[in-house]
Design a protein around this motif. Sequence first.
Motif, mmCIF file in Angstrom:
data_model
loop_
_atom_site.group_PDB
_atom_site.id
_atom_site.type_symbol
_atom_site.label_atom_id
_atom_site.label_comp_id
_atom_site.label_asym_id
_atom_site.label_seq_id
_atom_site.Cartn_x
_atom_site.Cartn_y
_atom_site.Cartn_z
ATOM 1 N N ASP A 1 0.808 -1.560 0.026
ATOM 2 C CA ASP A 1 -0.093 -0.016 -0.132
ATOM 3 C C ASP A 1 0.984 1.284 -0.027
ATOM 4 O O ASP A 1 0.460 2.341 -0.747
ATOM 5 C CB ASP A 1 -1.256 0.103 1.288
ATOM 6 C CG ASP A 1 -2.352 -0.904 1.285
ATOM 7 O OD1 ASP A 1 -2.350 -1.431 -0.136
ATOM 8 O OD2 ASP A 1 -2.693 -1.337 2.151
ATOM 9 N N VAL A 2 1.982 1.253 0.702
ATOM 10 C CA VAL A 2 2.810 2.276 0.748
ATOM 11 C C VAL A 2 3.582 2.441 -0.629
ATOM 12 O O VAL A 2 3.733 3.591 -1.195
ATOM 13 C CB VAL A 2 3.887 2.129 1.765
ATOM 14 C CG1 VAL A 2 5.272 3.026 1.646
ATOM 15 C CG2 VAL A 2 3.258 2.223 3.368
ATOM 16 N N LYS B 1 2.051 1.641 -3.465
ATOM 17 C CA LYS B 1 1.051 2.128 -4.256
ATOM 18 C C LYS B 1 0.706 3.559 -3.974
ATOM 19 O O LYS B 1 0.337 4.233 -5.135
ATOM 20 C CB LYS B 1 -0.140 1.213 -4.002
ATOM 21 C CG LYS B 1 -1.159 1.315 -5.021
ATOM 22 C CD LYS B 1 -2.504 0.453 -4.929
ATOM 23 C CE LYS B 1 -3.633 0.833 -5.661
ATOM 24 N NZ LYS B 1 -4.682 -0.054 -5.283
ATOM 25 N N SER B 2 0.490 3.877 -2.787
ATOM 26 C CA SER B 2 -0.186 5.171 -2.724
ATOM 27 C C SER B 2 0.966 6.274 -2.416
ATOM 28 O O SER B 2 0.735 7.550 -2.357
ATOM 29 C CB SER B 2 -0.726 5.204 -1.471
ATOM 30 O OG SER B 2 -0.212 4.701 -0.144
ATOM 31 N N ILE B 3 2.393 5.891 -2.186
ATOM 32 C CA ILE B 3 3.381 6.934 -1.809
ATOM 33 C C ILE B 3 4.457 6.969 -2.808
ATOM 34 O O ILE B 3 4.872 8.029 -3.671
ATOM 35 C CB ILE B 3 3.832 6.747 -0.421
ATOM 36 C CG1 ILE B 3 2.844 7.134 0.517
ATOM 37 C CG2 ILE B 3 4.949 7.853 -0.018
ATOM 38 C CD1 ILE B 3 2.990 6.616 2.114
ATOM 39 N N PRO C 1 3.402 7.065 -6.755
ATOM 40 C CA PRO C 1 3.034 8.640 -7.117
ATOM 41 C C PRO C 1 4.137 9.409 -7.356
ATOM 42 O O PRO C 1 4.461 10.354 -8.237
ATOM 43 C CB PRO C 1 2.114 9.056 -6.083
ATOM 44 C CG PRO C 1 1.398 7.936 -5.763
ATOM 45 C CD PRO C 1 2.540 6.638 -5.670
ATOM 46 N N LEU D 1 4.171 13.426 2.608
ATOM 47 C CA LEU D 1 3.061 12.557 2.182
ATOM 48 C C LEU D 1 1.931 13.734 1.367
ATOM 49 O O LEU D 1 1.525 13.423 0.205
ATOM 50 C CB LEU D 1 2.198 11.778 2.819
ATOM 51 C CG LEU D 1 3.275 10.820 3.511
ATOM 52 C CD1 LEU D 1 2.187 9.853 4.292
ATOM 53 C CD2 LEU D 1 4.249 10.186 2.360
ATOM 54 N N ASP E 1 1.250 14.340 -2.690
ATOM 55 C CA ASP E 1 -0.209 14.424 -3.267
ATOM 56 C C ASP E 1 -0.419 15.451 -4.194
ATOM 57 O O ASP E 1 -0.845 15.466 -5.178
ATOM 58 C CB ASP E 1 -1.040 14.254 -2.188
ATOM 59 C CG ASP E 1 -2.528 14.333 -2.686
ATOM 60 O OD1 ASP E 1 -3.004 13.384 -3.372
ATOM 61 O OD2 ASP E 1 -3.226 15.113 -2.081
ATOM 62 N N ASN F 1 -1.118 14.807 -7.890
ATOM 63 C CA ASN F 1 -2.508 14.911 -8.311
ATOM 64 C C ASN F 1 -3.071 16.358 -8.509
ATOM 65 O O ASN F 1 -4.355 16.340 -8.963
ATOM 66 C CB ASN F 1 -3.250 13.941 -7.042
ATOM 67 C CG ASN F 1 -3.048 12.826 -6.846
ATOM 68 O OD1 ASN F 1 -2.771 12.040 -7.961
ATOM 69 N ND2 ASN F 1 -2.830 12.301 -5.610
#
Length: 828
Positions: free
Chosen positions: A658-659, A661-663, A666, A731, A735, A739
Amino acid sequence: MYNPVDSKADFPKQEEKILKFWEENETFKKSVSQREGAEEYVFYDGPPFATGLPHFGHFIPSTIKDIIPRYQTMKGKKVERRFGWDCHGLPVENLIEKELGINSKHEIEAYGVANFNDKCRASVLKYTSEWRKTITRMGRWVDFDNDYKTMNPDFMESIWWVAKSLWDKGMIYEGKYILPYCPRCATVLSTHELAQGYKEKQDPAITIRFKVTKAPAAFKDPEMENGSTYFLAWTTTPWTLPSNEGLCMGPDIEYVKIKDKESGDFYILAESRLSTYYKNETDYEVVYKKSGKDFIGAKYEPLFPYFKDLAVKEDGSDGAFRMFNADYVSTEDGTGIVHIAPAFGEEDSKVFKGTGIPSVEPMDAECKFTKEVTDYAGRFVKDCDKDIMDRLKKEGKLVKRDQILHQYPHCWRCGSPLIYRGIGSWFVKVADEHERLLKANSQIKWQPSHIKEGRFGKWLAGARDWAISRNRYWGNPIPIWKCPDCNDTLCVGSRKELEELSGVYPEDLHKQFVDKITIPCKKCGGTMKRIPEVFDCWFESGSMPYAQQHYPFENKEYFESHFPADFISEGLDQTRGWFYTLTVLASNLFDKPAFKNCIVNGIVLASDGRKMSKSLRNYTDPNEAINKLSADAIRLFLMHSAVVKADEIRYSDEGVRDVIKSIILPLWNSYSFFVQYANIDGVTCTGHEFDSKLPENPLDRWILSVAQKMVKDVSSALDDYDLSAAIDPMLSFIDQINNWYIRRNRRRFWKSGSDADKLEAYGALYSALKTFALVAAPFIPFLSEELWQNLKTSEDKESVHLIDYPVYNEKFRDEDLEFKMASVQKAV
């Protein structure tokens, strides 16, 4: 041109290349040496045992110990990081016992102490190469080549100096107390070691009836002397009943004498406990009610015959087997009456203090009954529980038999249930030094802060004298020599002093060498011999600030100018271990703490919430996890969790994914986007794009502003030693850049040509990525290095870890613009 970036990066393989780059360029050494002459930041590393392989539990403190020194180095300080090894103690001895197939102290002595210690020495650093490989692979920079070992003679000699310094202050003494004792290891444990070994255990909980033979002086009761009245007492340790010497009531507890209607016998117990033994009030009749203090002096018949002679003292007065009072008696369980075996309980021992009644202790060093207890002689005491209960039942003395599930202390080294017993030991005074300890604690910054007044502060406030001696072999011998003729004692503080006293200068200070050295007794002319005990290994690790420098024999000025340490970090259990022993010794030696700042981490559990266990196979092999998921991802997963706040965390590969994938992905996508389009357009940024003026486009000014906000927030959190709070701004920035900034700006990068607006967008994105690499370098050293290697200019140093940490630049900050952008984002 920048090196092309693979959008499907193999992060573990990439980390291996960076490790090679650091090794070939000696980057770690350069990071320290380039700060020569700068302000020093002192770090102490707590020594682990190398008798096992590193696991996830080691990854947490190891990562924390990497982040803070990296940060302080980038802040311009010189930070030496020296690894250490715990070499002595029972964990090592237990391994050798298993290897040799021996299971007791007398077998070790038959094998030979010198032979045994040689085996321990040979095996103690068994896994050092694996430790070095794994810790290095996790990205930690630490000096393994200049490590300290607690078994080195210089280290051991400094511990002798510590002992002598305490001895000269009158802080070391010999005493006998009721202490937790390991029957398997045949040695005492300190009270601070207990927290490491509690396990849930089923034990018998039995109620016994003791036949009253004499009424107390406070009142007359003929039925107390005709054999029909019994005291009911409760215990969870049937094996202590052969050593029973008394019963105890609470002075202000209300007790009743009842008549059991079925048997016609009379029982005395706490009124509030009646419902535990009788379902219906019609089953008994209350004869009278009195306070516990009224029953003082009542006598009863011994359960067992072994020590019946203690009933009368030599002067003819009443001895054992009578009723006492104590405030510790409660009615939470049992009958409100407790049985007393003063040799096996601290509170029991206090009750008997000053009575003139000897405490019987019919067990040997391995907790087997001695010949006085004829029926169970030679058997481990706890193994006799069932037979003792069966006998009491047969004799009509067992009233009730239950099981109790409770937390019971076990030896943290070998797992054996501990026995509380009266033990002669050597102690360091702690109970009288609470004020000094709390004063030292007041000077320490704890993260999380509640540890200061909570777990650690409360422990210090109630700490007892520290049992520092162990009846073992592979350890640092306590340097106390004693005369068997006149009991005179002296403490030796160095090898040179020992030579002056004995004529022998020992090169090696281990037991098999120094035990041969004798000293003439000045008091009576006899021969002084060293006491047989060795130091508790916690005494050694608590002495590491001095011993690693061979203080005061060498490096005196250096040590005194580098003490206390600026920073240490270990797990929550060390509040009663290393943190505690460091504080006890430093406060007594120097009247100050041994460290100024401390991050306390919690423990790692498996994903199922249970302790990580090889036998249960409930976690991935740590090395396999690194090679599959990447060290940076594991570091982020661990550091951005409650575990850095002294809480528990459940480790799972899925959590690390998850880290990624999400951090990490990106971030990688943002970096990849920049490189891809910069190469297409032939743009190479210099880092000086906005030296003279800020960009025109508000999106560019905004990303530069939030980059500075990140610098400020991360620096502030790191200065506060709050790692989780330091990761949050990073983090958020990932983002924002991925994004929001890139998504809103895609068309600017897609424009043909190289107009000023497009170049400003490249410059802003380049600056943001480079700033992030610097800010994140202590946390994700590999990925930060990867970005830096590709983005650096000819003016930059070869590694991101050789650069100064970014300093907050107010010039680029626009809080009004940040507010407006946040409002837009909220609306969207």
